[in-house]
Design a protein around this motif. Structure first.
Motif, PDB file in Angstrom:
ATOM      1  N   LEU A 172     -22.854 -46.423  14.543  1.00 19.17           N
ATOM      2  CA  LEU A 172     -21.785 -47.386  14.266  1.00 19.17           C
ATOM      3  C   LEU A 172     -20.577 -47.090  15.138  1.00 19.17           C
ATOM      4  O   LEU A 172     -20.123 -45.937  15.218  1.00 19.17           O
TER       5      LEU A 172
ATOM      6  N   ASN B 289     -14.063 -45.111  19.300  1.00 20.33           N
ATOM      7  CA  ASN B 289     -13.468 -44.097  18.442  1.00 20.33           C
ATOM      8  C   ASN B 289     -13.996 -42.707  18.854  1.00 20.33           C
ATOM      9  O   ASN B 289     -15.203 -42.527  18.971  1.00 20.33           O
TER      10      ASN B 289
ATOM     11  N   ASP C  95     -16.958 -41.365  17.157  1.00 15.84           N
ATOM     12  CA  ASP C  95     -18.207 -42.108  17.354  1.00 15.84           C
ATOM     13  C   ASP C  95     -18.959 -41.566  18.563  1.00 15.84           C
ATOM     14  O   ASP C  95     -20.183 -41.690  18.655  1.00 15.84           O
TER      15      ASP C  95
ATOM     16  N   PHE D 124     -18.885 -53.977  14.368  1.00 13.00           N
ATOM     17  CA  PHE D 124     -18.406 -55.172  13.659  1.00 13.00           C
ATOM     18  C   PHE D 124     -16.982 -55.427  14.128  1.00 13.00           C
ATOM     19  O   PHE D 124     -16.116 -54.562  13.975  1.00 13.00           O
TER      20      PHE D 124
ATOM     21  N   GLY E  82     -18.817 -42.198  12.799  1.00 13.27           N
ATOM     22  CA  GLY E  82     -17.784 -41.196  13.006  1.00 13.27           C
ATOM     23  C   GLY E  82     -17.217 -40.754  11.669  1.00 13.27           C
ATOM     24  O   GLY E  82     -17.311 -41.460  10.674  1.00 13.27           O
TER      25      GLY E  82
ATOM     26  N   ALA F  72     -12.021 -43.262  11.632  1.00  9.83           N
ATOM     27  CA  ALA F  72     -11.549 -44.076  12.746  1.00  9.83           C
ATOM     28  C   ALA F  72     -10.092 -43.733  12.974  1.00  9.83           C
ATOM     29  O   ALA F  72      -9.307 -43.699  12.021  1.00  9.83           O
TER      30      ALA F  72
ATOM     31  N   ASP G 266      -7.410 -46.832  11.521  1.00 11.57           N
ATOM     32  CA  ASP G 266      -7.119 -47.022  10.090  1.00 11.57           C
ATOM     33  C   ASP G 266      -7.152 -45.731   9.268  1.00 11.57           C
ATOM     34  O   ASP G 266      -6.735 -45.722   8.117  1.00 11.57           O
TER      35      ASP G 266
ATOM     36  N   GLN H  78     -11.757 -43.185   6.840  1.00  9.18           N
ATOM     37  CA  GLN H  78     -12.725 -42.141   6.521  1.00  9.18           C
ATOM     38  C   GLN H  78     -13.631 -42.550   5.359  1.00  9.18           C
ATOM     39  O   GLN H  78     -13.935 -41.749   4.492  1.00  9.18           O
ATOM     40  N   GLN H  79     -13.995 -43.802   5.307  1.00  6.88           N
ATOM     41  CA  GLN H  79     -14.782 -44.229   4.147  1.00  6.88           C
ATOM     42  C   GLN H  79     -16.066 -44.956   4.481  1.00  6.88           C
ATOM     43  O   GLN H  79     -16.919 -45.114   3.596  1.00  6.88           O
ATOM     44  N   THR H  80     -16.254 -45.405   5.711  1.00  6.49           N
ATOM     45  CA  THR H  80     -17.418 -46.227   6.019  1.00  6.49           C
ATOM     46  C   THR H  80     -18.739 -45.507   5.713  1.00  6.49           C
ATOM     47  O   THR H  80     -19.617 -46.073   5.054  1.00  6.49           O
TER      48      THR H  80
HETATM   49  N1  AMP Z   1     -15.849 -52.358  12.322  1.00  5.12           N
HETATM   50  C1  AMP Z   1     -16.722 -51.354  12.478  1.00  5.12           C
HETATM   51  N2  AMP Z   1     -17.872 -51.537  13.166  1.00  5.12           N
HETATM   52  C2  AMP Z   1     -18.759 -50.531  13.328  1.00  5.12           C
HETATM   53  N3  AMP Z   1     -18.570 -49.302  12.837  1.00  5.12           N
HETATM   54  C3  AMP Z   1     -17.441 -49.058  12.147  1.00  5.12           C
HETATM   55  C4  AMP Z   1     -16.464 -50.064  11.925  1.00  5.12           C
HETATM   56  N4  AMP Z   1     -15.456 -49.509  11.227  1.00  5.12           N
HETATM   57  C5  AMP Z   1     -15.779 -48.218  11.015  1.00  5.12           C
HETATM   58  N5  AMP Z   1     -16.986 -47.934  11.571  1.00  5.12           N
HETATM   59  C6  AMP Z   1     -17.695 -46.628  11.597  1.00  5.12           C
HETATM   60  O1  AMP Z   1     -17.244 -45.840  10.528  1.00  5.12           O
HETATM   61  C7  AMP Z   1     -16.573 -44.667  11.016  1.00  5.12           C
HETATM   62  C8  AMP Z   1     -15.440 -44.302  10.101  1.00  5.12           C
HETATM   63  O2  AMP Z   1     -14.493 -45.356  10.095  1.00  5.12           O
HETATM   64  P1  AMP Z   1     -13.392 -45.516   8.966  1.00  5.12           P
HETATM   65  O3  AMP Z   1     -14.119 -45.485   7.668  1.00  5.12           O
HETATM   66  O4  AMP Z   1     -12.759 -46.831   9.276  1.00  5.12           O
HETATM   67  O5  AMP Z   1     -12.452 -44.365   9.152  1.00  5.12           O
HETATM   68  C9  AMP Z   1     -16.190 -45.020  12.442  1.00  5.12           C
HETATM   69  O6  AMP Z   1     -16.061 -43.830  13.194  1.00  5.12           O
HETATM   70  C10 AMP Z   1     -17.372 -45.873  12.871  1.00  5.12           C
HETATM   71  O7  AMP Z   1     -18.488 -45.067  13.188  1.00  5.12           O
END
Ligand code: AMP
Ligand code: FAD
Lengths: 247, 321
Positions: free
Chosen positions: A6, A36, A39, A61, A114, A117, A120, A123-125
């Protein structure tokens, strides 16, 4: 092994951040956007794990500009890319649901993302995807060993390193230390143009988190140089004792 | 519906540091609505340290006991919290490595939004507002969360309170769950040191140290704080292998907010500042008077660290008597 990686497009970490006129988002003018940094560890792991067969698929996305970032992943060595075309929300769960919907029937043995990100800081995806897909999930991993359908990982926690294991398929979020991401070479960059990039229109469902405001952090009050060389230590100790009261 | 659930963290049968701060954050949110605070603790047996939670502001102490809870067991914790979540206005965890792993899982399981690494939380009508640093601390975001949000509160964002309550103990049923992830153990670092995120004082070194062995100078300064201090580092020296990853402070390292932070032989790159700019007092020692670190430092000494640090170590020892 079939692996989804992702990828999120974020401002370069050295970018100067300015709040845009909406007051809720940044002004993107003049900012260089990159994949990122976390990533890149996921991409490197996916490429290494599929070096002897299998497929690494980069998934992002976002709006059309994320295709640029997907090309970086293709140039590094992932085999193909999927652009989930739409506008991510400020709600991590709404976005995770979009990703989960696409990944659910993809037949992936591993979903890598990752740790966080750097835009934002959500740290939840990763952990959300684990829940939504009913898959085991380990976050912020700094080492990974896969054997006999089991993943063994290490992750740093306060005051130690936690060891954990789970069966595949699994969702893993990658931290610094996992590997050293390769730089895309010229051949990779040329080859990336010919690799398949599929576009799938998507939209988010209900959004439960919205940005009220984005502001600059309060400035730290101006500090002072207490002096030069070892002779300044006395003045520093005095300041720490009577002004800052931290000794 | 005005009860706040605080999910606490334990290791080896003892409550982790930071429980009182988390209860303080929950208490403030509960008090704004005349509500109550439930503290939820997971363990394989009794967890030590929980008897102090009433004094810290919890109304009830919920204990979930299961053999799998000897180690961190996210699947069991999520199942248990999801089973009781319906009664709560909000759920809070600490924004530690474990709390940040847990909060999004709970949020996804109950279909709620997650506020990560939050420094302030308040009510806004039916919704809850959280304030949090984004873009590596280069901007501050205020988010409005609806439903029963799950909020990971930054350690040290809320000082502990003293409420003088006695928490009523309640046993919580652990529903059947599938353990998909198994934590097999925690290896402590070679030396039993405190973590940079938990230390009151952080002594960080950078490339100015010149070589790995020179970290001994910083260890001596840290030792002068008698167990209160941890040694941190810039990424440049972590990448050079002078010190372990666990010590790295900054955007791709740890975020620290100690009472006192020393940046020694560190230039102050934006990515380093991201991890330490919210420290209460920052001291910089650098031989370059134009180093960017001096812009964020409360107190600076321009000079050669090899001359300054030993004198400083002796002076700290003397000052602490
Ligand atoms: N819009 C997105 N599209 C694809 N991967 C995402 C997206 N947003 C977050 N991720 C993945 O989720 C990780 C953590 O993101 P976050 O939860 O936004 O801190 C990122 O490092 C990406 O690997
Ligand atoms: C994506 C990304 C993420 C990053 N994440 C992080 C991160 O998490 N943390 C982090 O720290 N960095 C991070 N960086 C790296 C960051 O950009 C800097 O390269 C790094 O912080 C510099 O480390 P330093 O200050 O130790 O070294 P330098 O920048 O080389 O500074 C050394 C300093 O020591 C001083 N000095 C030298 N000798 C002496 C002496 N004898 N006495 C006193 N002072 C002396 C010099 O004047 C200089 O200011 C990241 C970079 C990128 C691109």
């Amino acid at each position: 092994m079939k692996i989804a990686v992702l990828i999120r497009r974020v401002p370069d970490t050295t970018a100067k951040i300015v709040v845009g006129s909406s007051g809720t988002t940044i002004d993107p003018t003049g900012i260089k956007f990159v994949a990122n940094p976390y990533d890149e560890y996921a991409i490197e792991a996916a490429i290494t794990l599929t070096a002897d067969g299998g497929e690494a698929v980069a998934v992002a996305f976002g709006p059309d500009v994320v295709q640029e970032t997907l090309r970086t992943a293709l140039a590094m060595g992932v085999h193909r890319a999927v652009h989930l075309q739409g506008e991510p929300a400020a709600d991590g769960l709404a976005n995770a649901r979009v990703l989960a919907e696409h990944l659910r029937d993809g037949g992936y043995d591993l979903i890598l993302c990752g740790k966080l990100a750097v835009d934002d800081y959500n740290q939840q995806t990763g952990p959300m995807l684990g829940e939504l897909l009913g898959l085991p999930c380990a976050t912020s991993i700094t080492s990974l060993e896969i054997a006999d359908g089991t993943a063994k990982v290490m992750r740093e926690v306060e005051g130690g390193t936690e060891a954990a294991e789970c069966a595949l398929p699994a969702v893993l979020s990658c931290d610094k230390g996992l590997n050293t991401p390769r730089l895309p070479g010229l051949k990779g960059i040329m080859g990336a143009k010919k690799k398949p990039l599929e576009v799938v229109p998507v939209s988010t469902g209900p959004v439960l988190a919205t940005v009220v405001s984005l502001a600059m952090p309060p400035e730290r009050p101006a500090g002072r140089i207490v002096g030069e060389g070892p002779d300044a230590v006395a003045a520093l100790i005095e300041a720490l004792t009577s002004e800052a009261k931290v000794l | 519906m005005t009860t706040i659930l605080a999910v606490l963290e334990q290791r080896d049968g003892a409550l982790r540091k930071g429980a009182a701060e988390l209860i303080a954050a929950a208490r403030q949110l509960a008090d704004a609505q005349g509500g109550t605070v439930d503290a939820l603790v997971f363990g394989a047996g009794a967890v030590s340290g929980t008897d102090a939670l009433g004094a810290a502001g919890a109304d009830r102490l919920l204990a979930a006991t299961h053999a799998d809870f000897a180690h961190y067991c996210p699947d069991g914790i999520v199942a248990t919290v999801a089973g009781i979540a319906a009664g709560y206005r909000a759920i809070v965890t600490a924004a530690t490595a474990t709390g940040k792993d847990l909060a999004p899982r709970i949020a996804a399981a109950i279909g709620a939004p997650c506020g990560m690494d939050v420094t302030a939380v308040s009510l806004s009508g039916e919704a809850i507002r959280v304030v949090r640093p984004v873009y590596a601390g280069k901007a501050i975001q205020t988010l409005e969360l609806t439903g029963t949000p799950v909020i990971a509160v930054r350690p040290a964002a809320y000082p502990p309170i003293s409420a003088g309550k006695t928490a009523e103990a309640v046993a919580v049923t652990v529903p059947p769950f599938t353990r998909r992830l198994t934590v097999t153990g925690i290896a402590a670092p070679e030396q039993a040191t405190i973590d940079v995120t938990e230390a009151r004082v952080v002594v960080s070194g950078g490339r100015g140290l010149g070589e790995a062995d020179k970290f001994a100078l910083l260890e001596e300064l840290a030792a002068a704080f008698e167990g209160d201090a941890a040694v941190g580092a810039s990424r440049a020296v972590v990448d050079a292998g002078w010190i372990g990853h666990g010590a790295q402070v900054g955007q791709t390292g740890k975020t620290v907010a100690p009472e006192l932070y020393f940046a020694i032989g560190i230039s102050g790159a934006i990515q380093h500042l991201a991890g330490m700019r919210t420290a209460r007092t920052i001291v910089a020692i650098n031989r370059d008077k134009d180093a960017p670190i001096f812009k964020v430092a409360d107190y600076g000494i321009v000079g050669d660290l090899f001359e300054v640090v030993p004198v400083l170590t002796a002076a700290v020892k003397a000052a602490r008597g």
